[in-house]
Every structure is written in structure tokens, then in C-alpha cells.
Motif scaffolding. Sequence first.
Motif, PDB file in Angstrom:
ATOM      1  N   ASN A 253       0.879  -1.183   0.000  1.00 45.06           N
ATOM      2  CA  ASN A 253       0.000   0.000   0.000  1.00 45.06           C
ATOM      3  C   ASN A 253       0.911   1.226   0.000  1.00 45.06           C
ATOM      4  OD1 ASN A 253      -2.380   1.502   0.068  1.00 45.06           O
ATOM      5  ND2 ASN A 253      -2.306   1.658   2.298  1.00 45.06           N
ATOM      6  N   ARG A 254       1.302   1.678  -1.167  1.00 45.98           N
ATOM      7  CA  ARG A 254       2.370   2.655  -1.323  1.00 45.98           C
ATOM      8  C   ARG A 254       1.933   4.115  -1.177  1.00 45.98           C
ATOM      9  NH1 ARG A 254       6.716  -0.289  -2.861  1.00 45.98           N
ATOM     10  NH2 ARG A 254       7.940   1.446  -3.628  1.00 45.98           N
ATOM     11  N   MET A 255       0.621   4.393  -1.207  1.00 44.65           N
ATOM     12  CA  MET A 255       0.148   5.772  -1.072  1.00 44.65           C
ATOM     13  C   MET A 255      -1.076   5.813  -0.170  1.00 44.65           C
ATOM     14  SD  MET A 255       0.638   7.190  -4.948  1.00 44.65           S
ATOM     15  CE  MET A 255       0.679   8.903  -4.475  1.00 44.65           C
ATOM     16  N   ALA A 256      -1.031   6.693   0.830  1.00 39.31           N
ATOM     17  CA  ALA A 256      -2.177   6.874   1.730  1.00 39.31           C
ATOM     18  C   ALA A 256      -1.982   8.142   2.542  1.00 39.31           C
ATOM     19  CB  ALA A 256      -2.319   5.674   2.664  1.00 39.31           C
ATOM     20  N   ASP A 257      -3.055   8.845   2.827  1.00 39.96           N
ATOM     21  CA  ASP A 257      -3.060  10.030   3.690  1.00 39.96           C
ATOM     22  C   ASP A 257      -2.048  11.093   3.261  1.00 39.96           C
ATOM     23  OD1 ASP A 257      -5.157   9.481   5.332  1.00 39.96           O
ATOM     24  OD2 ASP A 257      -3.958   8.759   7.025  1.00 39.96           O
ATOM     25  N   GLY A 258      -1.731  11.151   1.983  1.00 37.92           N
ATOM     26  CA  GLY A 258      -0.759  12.128   1.488  1.00 37.92           C
ATOM     27  C   GLY A 258       0.665  11.628   1.498  1.00 37.92           C
ATOM     28  N   GLY A 259       0.885  10.424   2.034  1.00 31.68           N
ATOM     29  CA  GLY A 259       2.225   9.850   2.068  1.00 31.68           C
ATOM     30  C   GLY A 259       2.488   8.972   0.870  1.00 31.68           C
ATOM     31  N   ASN A 260       3.757   8.890   0.490  1.00 34.46           N
ATOM     32  CA  ASN A 260       4.186   8.089  -0.653  1.00 34.46           C
ATOM     33  C   ASN A 260       5.372   7.235  -0.242  1.00 34.46           C
ATOM     34  OD1 ASN A 260       4.733   7.125  -3.241  1.00 34.46           O
ATOM     35  ND2 ASN A 260       5.918   8.929  -3.797  1.00 34.46           N
ATOM     36  N   PHE A 261       5.214   5.925  -0.364  1.00 33.14           N
ATOM     37  CA  PHE A 261       6.295   4.980  -0.098  1.00 33.14           C
ATOM     38  C   PHE A 261       7.225   5.040  -1.307  1.00 33.14           C
ATOM     39  CE2 PHE A 261       8.344   0.930   0.467  1.00 33.14           C
ATOM     40  CZ  PHE A 261       8.276   0.668   1.818  1.00 33.14           C
ATOM     41  N   ASP A 262       8.240   5.909  -1.244  1.00 29.21           N
ATOM     42  CA  ASP A 262       8.987   6.239  -2.451  1.00 29.21           C
ATOM     43  C   ASP A 262      10.246   5.421  -2.683  1.00 29.21           C
ATOM     44  OD1 ASP A 262      10.465   7.555  -0.472  1.00 29.21           O
ATOM     45  OD2 ASP A 262      10.895   9.280  -1.731  1.00 29.21           O
ATOM     46  N   VAL A 263      10.807   4.779  -1.654  1.00 30.19           N
ATOM     47  CA  VAL A 263      12.019   3.983  -1.847  1.00 30.19           C
ATOM     48  C   VAL A 263      11.854   2.634  -1.159  1.00 30.19           C
ATOM     49  CG1 VAL A 263      14.503   3.800  -1.422  1.00 30.19           C
ATOM     50  CG2 VAL A 263      13.501   6.005  -2.032  1.00 30.19           C
ATOM     51  N   ASP A 264      12.075   1.569  -1.919  1.00 29.62           N
ATOM     52  CA  ASP A 264      12.069   0.197  -1.421  1.00 29.62           C
ATOM     53  C   ASP A 264      13.319  -0.459  -2.007  1.00 29.62           C
ATOM     54  OD1 ASP A 264      11.522  -2.320  -0.470  1.00 29.62           O
ATOM     55  OD2 ASP A 264       9.594  -2.522  -1.472  1.00 29.62           O
ATOM     56  N   ASP A 265      14.448  -0.274  -1.335  1.00 21.56           N
ATOM     57  CA  ASP A 265      15.758  -0.671  -1.846  1.00 21.56           C
ATOM     58  C   ASP A 265      15.897  -2.181  -2.022  1.00 21.56           C
ATOM     59  OD1 ASP A 265      18.525  -0.361  -2.558  1.00 21.56           O
ATOM     60  OD2 ASP A 265      19.057  -0.860  -0.503  1.00 21.56           O
ATOM     61  N   CYS A 266      15.366  -2.969  -1.102  1.00 22.23           N
ATOM     62  CA  CYS A 266      15.492  -4.429  -1.172  1.00 22.23           C
ATOM     63  C   CYS A 266      14.109  -5.069  -1.303  1.00 22.23           C
ATOM     64  CB  CYS A 266      16.169  -4.979   0.086  1.00 22.23           C
ATOM     65  SG  CYS A 266      17.882  -4.469   0.278  1.00 22.23           S
ATOM     66  N   THR A 267      14.012  -6.014  -2.219  1.00 24.83           N
ATOM     67  CA  THR A 267      12.790  -6.810  -2.374  1.00 24.83           C
ATOM     68  C   THR A 267      13.183  -8.275  -2.225  1.00 24.83           C
ATOM     69  OG1 THR A 267      13.018  -7.085  -4.759  1.00 24.83           O
ATOM     70  CG2 THR A 267      11.877  -5.095  -3.993  1.00 24.83           C
ATOM     71  N   SER A 268      12.232  -9.154  -2.356  1.00 26.63           N
ATOM     72  CA  SER A 268      12.542 -10.585  -2.251  1.00 26.63           C
ATOM     73  C   SER A 268      13.489 -11.039  -3.358  1.00 26.63           C
ATOM     74  CB  SER A 268      11.254 -11.405  -2.270  1.00 26.63           C
ATOM     75  OG  SER A 268      10.535 -11.149  -3.458  1.00 26.63           O
ATOM     76  N   GLU A 269      13.638 -10.219  -4.411  1.00 27.15           N
ATOM     77  CA  GLU A 269      14.542 -10.560  -5.518  1.00 27.15           C
ATOM     78  C   GLU A 269      15.941  -9.993  -5.349  1.00 27.15           C
ATOM     79  OE1 GLU A 269      11.941  -8.900  -8.325  1.00 27.15           O
ATOM     80  OE2 GLU A 269      10.486 -10.454  -7.862  1.00 27.15           O
ATOM     81  N   GLY A 270      16.194  -9.186  -4.330  1.00 24.95           N
ATOM     82  CA  GLY A 270      17.520  -8.630  -4.096  1.00 24.95           C
ATOM     83  C   GLY A 270      17.470  -7.146  -3.798  1.00 24.95           C
ATOM     84  N   CYS A 271      18.658  -6.560  -3.654  1.00 25.04           N
ATOM     85  CA  CYS A 271      18.790  -5.144  -3.303  1.00 25.04           C
ATOM     86  C   CYS A 271      19.352  -4.357  -4.481  1.00 25.04           C
ATOM     87  CB  CYS A 271      19.717  -4.986  -2.102  1.00 25.04           C
ATOM     88  SG  CYS A 271      19.132  -5.821  -0.606  1.00 25.04           S
ATOM     89  N   VAL A 272      18.918  -3.101  -4.609  1.00 20.37           N
ATOM     90  CA  VAL A 272      19.412  -2.220  -5.665  1.00 20.37           C
ATOM     91  C   VAL A 272      20.931  -2.129  -5.580  1.00 20.37           C
ATOM     92  CG1 VAL A 272      19.426   0.164  -6.514  1.00 20.37           C
ATOM     93  CG2 VAL A 272      17.280  -0.893  -5.818  1.00 20.37           C
ATOM     94  N   ASN A 273      21.437  -1.914  -4.379  1.00 16.37           N
ATOM     95  CA  ASN A 273      22.868  -1.812  -4.137  1.00 16.37           C
ATOM     96  C   ASN A 273      23.223  -2.835  -3.060  1.00 16.37           C
ATOM     97  OD1 ASN A 273      25.533  -1.047  -3.832  1.00 16.37           O
ATOM     98  ND2 ASN A 273      25.055   0.848  -2.750  1.00 16.37           N
ATOM     99  N   PRO A 274      23.665  -4.053  -3.435  1.00 14.12           N
ATOM    100  CA  PRO A 274      23.909  -5.094  -2.430  1.00 14.12           C
ATOM    101  C   PRO A 274      24.945  -4.717  -1.371  1.00 14.12           C
ATOM    102  CG  PRO A 274      23.867  -6.038  -4.631  1.00 14.12           C
ATOM    103  CD  PRO A 274      23.853  -4.553  -4.791  1.00 14.12           C
ATOM    104  N   ALA A 275      25.906  -3.876  -1.726  1.00 12.68           N
ATOM    105  CA  ALA A 275      26.917  -3.452  -0.751  1.00 12.68           C
ATOM    106  C   ALA A 275      26.469  -2.162  -0.075  1.00 12.68           C
ATOM    107  CB  ALA A 275      28.251  -3.226  -1.460  1.00 12.68           C
ATOM    108  N   GLY A 276      26.756  -2.024   1.194  1.00  9.58           N
ATOM    109  CA  GLY A 276      26.449  -0.778   1.893  1.00  9.58           C
ATOM    110  C   GLY A 276      25.078  -0.763   2.531  1.00  9.58           C
TER     111      GLY A 276
END
Length: 170
Positions: free
Chosen positions: A86-109
Amino acid sequence: MRRTAHVLVAGALVAATAAALASCGRGDTMTGQTCQHTRDCIPADICWFDLCVGDGVLRVSVRWEAVSDFDMHLLTPNGEELYYYNRMADGGNFDVDDCTSEGCVNPAGWHVESVVFADAAPSGVYSVWVVNYTGALGGDFTIETSTGNSFVGNLPAVAGAVSDVYDFVF
């Protein structure tokens, strides 16, 4: 005298506006992509632990180092829950999800998830917690808000493990 006071207030507003603009990005790195400095990020974003995230009247972000899919959940004062599904509600936006079940955008750090309320956010008590979705690895995490709140926790390497719930007032 009254006119002078008005000029000083207007000058303070101009200085505050200039400072706010200087603290946001001026670059072309998109939200959720790696950055080194806030100036790398697109306007209205900041560089937070090496990723561009949205910035607004309220930002709630979590960071961790384990290469595991930690998921932040944010409950607004109106009872709306923001999270990966549920990425949008009450004016808020879930804008960054770096890691998913498929891996991370940047695995290091650092890994980051973030919710931003760009223009307005409901007043009241917010609750935030973290879930270790895949349980691949456990580890420490830190939740920070743009209002100065900071919460530290740890999740075990167990799929579905849930952290303590942390409350703050906006």
C-alpha cells in the motif's frame, strides 16, 4: 518602525526559502538511485545513506546493512498503513524500497526504505515498525524521521520477524 520590522521578516523568509532550496537536490539522480551528495538528487530529494529519497513536510526512513528484505510499515494517525503493498495513503508516498525478495538495488552498503509526505501530513501519533520479510539475514536497523526522532532495533534471521512498534507525534 513597523515597515522596518516587515522588511526584516521578509528578509528572514527569503533566507529561509533559500536555505530550504539549497538543502534539496539539483541533480538528475532519480529517487531510489545511488548518490554521494544531496546535490546529485533530483529537486525535492535528499541523499540519505547513499540513496536519493523524497523530502517534504514529513519523511520516515529506515536503514540497515544486512542483505535481506526488511520492510518498513507506517501507520498514520488516521489508521492508514503505508508499506510495500500500500504505497500511497493520507498524502504519504512509499517512495524507496531498496530491497525486495529478488535482491537489493545496491547489495553493498546501506539499504533504505522511505515514506515521504511532500506537502501535508496528518497531525497526531504515527506508529512505525520493521518486518524481516524473507528472513535471509538478520541485523540492526535504524528508523529516522525528518522531525528528529530516531529508533534503533534488531531483527532475527527469521522470515516474518516483526520489530517493536515505535510511536512518534507529528
